[in-house]
Design a protein around this motif. Structure first.
Motif, mmCIF file in Angstrom:
data_model
loop_
_atom_site.group_PDB
_atom_site.id
_atom_site.type_symbol
_atom_site.label_atom_id
_atom_site.label_comp_id
_atom_site.label_asym_id
_atom_site.label_seq_id
_atom_site.Cartn_x
_atom_site.Cartn_y
_atom_site.Cartn_z
ATOM 1 N N SER A 66 0.867 -1.364 -0.053
ATOM 2 C CA SER A 66 -0.168 -0.130 -0.092
ATOM 3 C C SER A 66 0.958 1.235 -0.216
ATOM 4 O O SER A 66 0.545 2.426 -0.550
ATOM 5 C CB SER A 66 -0.810 0.062 1.206
ATOM 6 O OG SER A 66 -1.953 -1.059 1.287
ATOM 7 N N SER A 309 -1.503 -9.493 -7.115
ATOM 8 C CA SER A 309 -2.144 -9.697 -5.707
ATOM 9 C C SER A 309 -3.431 -10.560 -5.544
ATOM 10 O O SER A 309 -3.564 -10.973 -4.445
ATOM 11 C CB SER A 309 -2.254 -8.230 -5.415
ATOM 12 O OG SER A 309 -1.210 -7.321 -5.650
ATOM 13 N N ASN A 314 -5.222 -14.994 0.279
ATOM 14 C CA ASN A 314 -5.698 -13.919 1.397
ATOM 15 C C ASN A 314 -7.102 -14.009 1.580
ATOM 16 O O ASN A 314 -7.866 -13.155 2.026
ATOM 17 C CB ASN A 314 -5.233 -12.511 0.653
ATOM 18 C CG ASN A 314 -3.736 -12.304 0.653
ATOM 19 O OD1 ASN A 314 -3.140 -12.845 1.658
ATOM 20 N ND2 ASN A 314 -3.216 -12.207 -0.344
ATOM 21 N N PHE A 375 -6.085 -3.766 2.279
ATOM 22 C CA PHE A 375 -4.993 -4.166 2.856
ATOM 23 C C PHE A 375 -4.569 -3.340 4.150
ATOM 24 O O PHE A 375 -3.534 -4.204 4.954
ATOM 25 C CB PHE A 375 -3.752 -4.395 2.074
ATOM 26 C CG PHE A 375 -4.233 -5.570 1.292
ATOM 27 C CD1 PHE A 375 -3.555 -6.872 1.692
ATOM 28 C CD2 PHE A 375 -4.497 -5.607 -0.094
ATOM 29 C CE1 PHE A 375 -3.711 -7.938 0.926
ATOM 30 C CE2 PHE A 375 -4.743 -6.919 -0.849
ATOM 31 C CZ PHE A 375 -4.222 -8.190 -0.373
ATOM 32 N N ILE A 387 -11.281 -8.503 1.862
ATOM 33 C CA ILE A 387 -10.477 -8.640 0.698
ATOM 34 C C ILE A 387 -10.796 -9.181 -0.277
ATOM 35 O O ILE A 387 -10.682 -8.811 -1.524
ATOM 36 C CB ILE A 387 -8.974 -9.221 1.307
ATOM 37 C CG1 ILE A 387 -8.270 -8.376 2.132
ATOM 38 C CG2 ILE A 387 -7.938 -9.602 -0.023
ATOM 39 C CD1 ILE A 387 -6.930 -8.841 2.884
#
Lengths: 578, 578
Positions: A66, A309, A314, A375, A387
């Motif tokens: 980030s 990503s 996640n 995030f 997420i």
């Protein structure tokens, strides 16, 4: 082999290289970019790369940091957006844009937050542990339309200028609201009890964050303009100041928890006209091209990283929550646009049509800002669900909405951007009307947009220009400026056409060749003919014949310049007769 | 306030801003830069800033990080140097440059190392613990002439092209020698015993490091040229490739312990002509200006950091060692230049005069590379002495030699750079002589520089251009290229002159105005008149009258282009008569 030593710059360079090569790859096949937006393709490349990394290492690929996103990737794009912002449509629609950006975003945040909280109350979905505050926090990050995603899609579909500036302006200015609400809810989540004074502080904070950004940006912008007054002897570092000051404005705003995006946009818009007048033509070309290049690379990297990503472990998958998030995002945006536009249209003559409303609602794409914000959330047990939901919303808006918006624009026959630049006649007309309206507003005592614009212009030419410009002449008539610009553009065009042509043209026919060249090469763009005619009319009227004395004088010898003057006269007449 | 979050980019931006503002400050007062070289002033600013930091914090200011220097600050400067390297004088003198760079540097390293070891044997100086190897290691880092310092000084004194390229070329190419000797002695210092095989390995390594750098650089350069073949549809990222590939070549070379400087120079020189042909004119402007801007900033930062890093408690002061270091640096350089030039002059017709030799010896400035290398030394008890000696040598050469070299050049009346560009006549003559000499060398069986140049040019046009250029036409005659360049330059000049002038000129007089403008404005540069005449001659001879058919034909109507053609003809004749 000493990889450790060069690792950081080497990997950064390789990523940028990959992004650039991906961009080249798409444009090699002309079919591809005309069907699928570049952003989708880049995310797709990112997904593949993430898959490869995941497959090779057997662990989640690195997630886009980030900090890297907010400190290094976002500023170039926003700077580019601010610097090339068409200021007239922006300020003409500033009220509507602010309404969408502020009220619209708040509407979306609370709408999405509360309705998701409602979903969480259904026992069958097993979401009862997600509190209202967490839902509102999630709403605050998912509600904001993303400037990067919007820009990537809207640049390719060429809708009319007003529609474009409404969506794009909203996506830029909602940053202030997002920053405030996100930080507010995040701190509420960590507070044991919430007092009503905190809520009011939050409302006050919004003005601080937004207006503070504007103040920081403008002060850096004017400092930049002032600095470029003194770079005459050292042209080579001129372009640097544009980048340095705007980046500093962004960082300073971020440092004081103000809106960095608003700051950098104010900085760019504030400095643009003064800097351009101070720096050399080549420095200006460098600034423009480098800015475009940089923002283009940042943009590419962001979408590739988004793809990379996405892959990994996640995510916590919960069908109802994720599906309802997508649905609520669509519904609340559509409702918000409808309601707000209803009010806007009551106060405006030039209304927003229902087609335009549909495109505004449909163009509310989400992107990397939400992704980075989710995030940055403090760790709590349902973070992975958020997420997953954010990822799905982004992919849904970018892929589904992004890919279908172009056919929809075609299908609905939404008014397109006019391809030609405004003619000189139109420009003069617009200018005349501006002055007229400012006068009418002044007389009628209604202090509207034209009145303020006139006052600002007066303040600018009276004070600002004297301080910020190096060569402060009396302001030239804009018609003379236009003529000069046309002349310059024409000369460069000519030289390039001559270079590309078959044989070199005789220099004495540069001018008479012009009509031939424009007729042959630029036939498809009608504006060129119009411009050309205008240039000729201007030239005829602005050409000052310097022979003011009598043609023959007993006491003075004809000066050196006389014969050339006379030759000019003769050639002028001959040229006319031809 | 959240300073931690933005600290890294904020401080970097502030340093660059400080450097740029310092640069502007110097150029505000015209007197200052004409007396003192910019590098001295920047070091001085650095010293003051270092003093302030030291005074405020009561501890040594941060020292310039060697990694930052080698990875981020040095590459832009070397890239700029390589990209704008005048290739003709460079290749004409490549033998002499290599001799100075390789043999001269080795001579200096061993000369300085052994004589300092001699000084260490004097008991009164208390230096007996400094071993021969340490002295040689110190010699290897202090012997090399620094390209950044040389460039900063020689750019301002305008000596003749050959002298400039000899000093500057040496300073660039000695990097390979420095890298090898420095690493060799450093590893010897850590080895218990040295075998003779290690010494021979060191000699072999020199070729690997130097030639390896060339190979890495050229392969990246050609890849860059090849990549720009495909950027036609996406002009905006073209400039990026020039920077990315050259930086990658530097990093790759560093990774494999090859000479990064040699790599980036080969890359830049290899790609230049192909990239320039492939990319658009505006991209090219961006590349040129951005490169200049970047190298200028790097250069400024390096000198400021040099100043800042000088202040502090890193120094161990030993009068004899430091004084003798300065003296030996001067003596061995002077001796080296004398001896090597003696051999060079025996084999060349165009000899190096004794004045030139003096300037070559005197121009051997040391700079930031030595400084970074001395901080990279492994810790041992006399490291601070070496740091002190290096700092003194750098300050002595930059301040004393840098400030006196300009008066000396004036005093000795060293041949200056010719101010004017070569005329077309000269260019044609040079080209003709090149072909002639290549032919003579071929016939006489002596494979000299012209023979190889001719072969290379053949290889280039036969294979390389076909692979690397997008639009591969038959190679145009260089006279046509020159004419096109003149035309383009002229058109832009005209437009700018028209813009700056009093009133806009009538477009139909663009061409006839030209002589007036050049007479009035460019009187001081004689080359312009010459160029102008040449342009007219070229134009008259290269203008192809397209009317090849008969003037009247019963079976065909006169085409649309006919009247304009005829009008041209008429105007041409009239123009001539005027």
């Amino acid at each position: 082999l000493d990889y450790q030593h060069v690792q950081v710059p080497f990997e950064i360079t390789l990523w940028i290289m990959l992004a650039s090569l991906a961009k080249i790859g798409f444009h090699l096949y002309n079919k591809l970019p005309s069907v699928v937006p570049e952003s989708c393709l880049l995310i797709f490349v990112g997904l593949i790369m993430g898959g490869i990394i995941y497959g090779l290492n057997d662990r989640s690929p690195p997630v886009m940091d980030s900090d890297i996103f907010f400190l290094y990737l976002l500023p170039p794009i926003v700077l580019d957006a601010g610097y090339f912002m068409p200021s007239r449509p922006f300020f003409e629609n500033i009220g509507t844009i602010l309404l969408y950006a502020v009220v619209g975003t708040i509407w979306n945040v609370f709408g999405i937050g509360f309705s998701l909280y409602g979903i969480c109350q259904v026992k069958a979905f097993r979401l009862q542990d997600v509190s209202l505050l967490h839902n509102l926090l999630f709403g605050s990050l998912i509600a904001a339309v993303d400037p990067v995603a919007v820009l990537a899609v809207f640049e390719e579909i060429h809708v009319n200028e007003k529609l474009h500036i409404l969506v794009f302006g909203e996506s830029l200015l909602n940053d202030a609201v997002t920053v405030v609400l996100y930080k507010l809810f995040r701190s509420f989540c960590e507070m044991p009890t919430i007092k009503s004074v905190d809520v009011f502080a939050g409302v006050g904070k919004f003005f601080v964050v937004g207006l503070g950004g504007v103040v920081v940006g403008l002060s850096f912008g004017f400092t930049a303009a002032f600095t470029t007054r003194f770079t005459k002897d050292i042209r080579v570092i001129e372009p640097l100041f544009v980048f340095l000051y705007s980046y500093l404005s962004y960082l300073t705003a971020e440092m004081f928890h103000l809106s960095g995006i608003v700051a950098i946009i104010s900085c760019a818009m504030g400095m643009k006209r003064y800097v351009e007048a101070n720096i050399s033509l080549k420095s200006h070309t460098t600034v423009k091209y480098f800015m475009k290049m940089w923002s283009s690379v940042s943009d590419t990297l962001i979408f590739i990283f988004l793809g990379v990503s996405t892959i990994g472990e996640n995510h916590e998958w919960n069908w109802p929550y994720i599906c309802f998030t997508v649905i609520f995002c669509l519904i609340w945006r559509a409702l918000g646009v409808l309601v707000l536009t209803f009010f806007v249209n009551r106060f405006h003559v030039n209304t927003i049509t229902s087609k335009d409303q549909f495109i505004i609602a449909y163009g509310g794409l989400r992107g990397a800002i939400c992704f980075s914000l989710v995030f940055l959330l403090p760790d709590f047990h349902r973070k992975k669900l958020f997420i997953a939901a954010t990822t799905v919303v982004i992919l849904f808006t970018v892929f589904v909405q992004g890919m279908t918006i172009r056919p929809l624009v075609d299908l609905l026959a939404v008014k397109r951007k006019r391809e030609s630049a405004p003619t000189v006649g139109e420009q003069i007309h617009i200018r005349f009307l501006d002055h007229l309206l400012a006068g009418i507003e002044d007389i009628s005592g209604h202090w509207g947009q034209y009145y303020w614009k006139d006052k600002l212009e007066y303040f600018n030419s009276k004070y600002l220009q004297k301080i910020l410009l190096r060569e402060y002449d009396q302001p030239k008539s804009s018609i003379v400026l236009l003529y000069e610009k046309l002349e310059r553009k024409h000369a460069i065009e000519l030289a390039q056409a001559g270079q590309l042509g078959h044989g070199p043209a005789h220099p004495s026919f540069l001018s008479s060749d012009r009509t031939v060249i424009t007729d042959q090469k630029l036939e498809d763009t009608p504006s060129h003919d119009v411009l050309d005619n205008m240039q000729e009319i201007l030239a005829r009227n602005l050409y000052r014949i310097r022979r003011t004395g009598p043609a023959y004088n007993r006491h003075t010898l004809p000066g050196d310049s006389e014969p050339t003057e006379r030759a000019k006269e003769i050639l002028l007449l001959r040229h006319k007769s031809l």
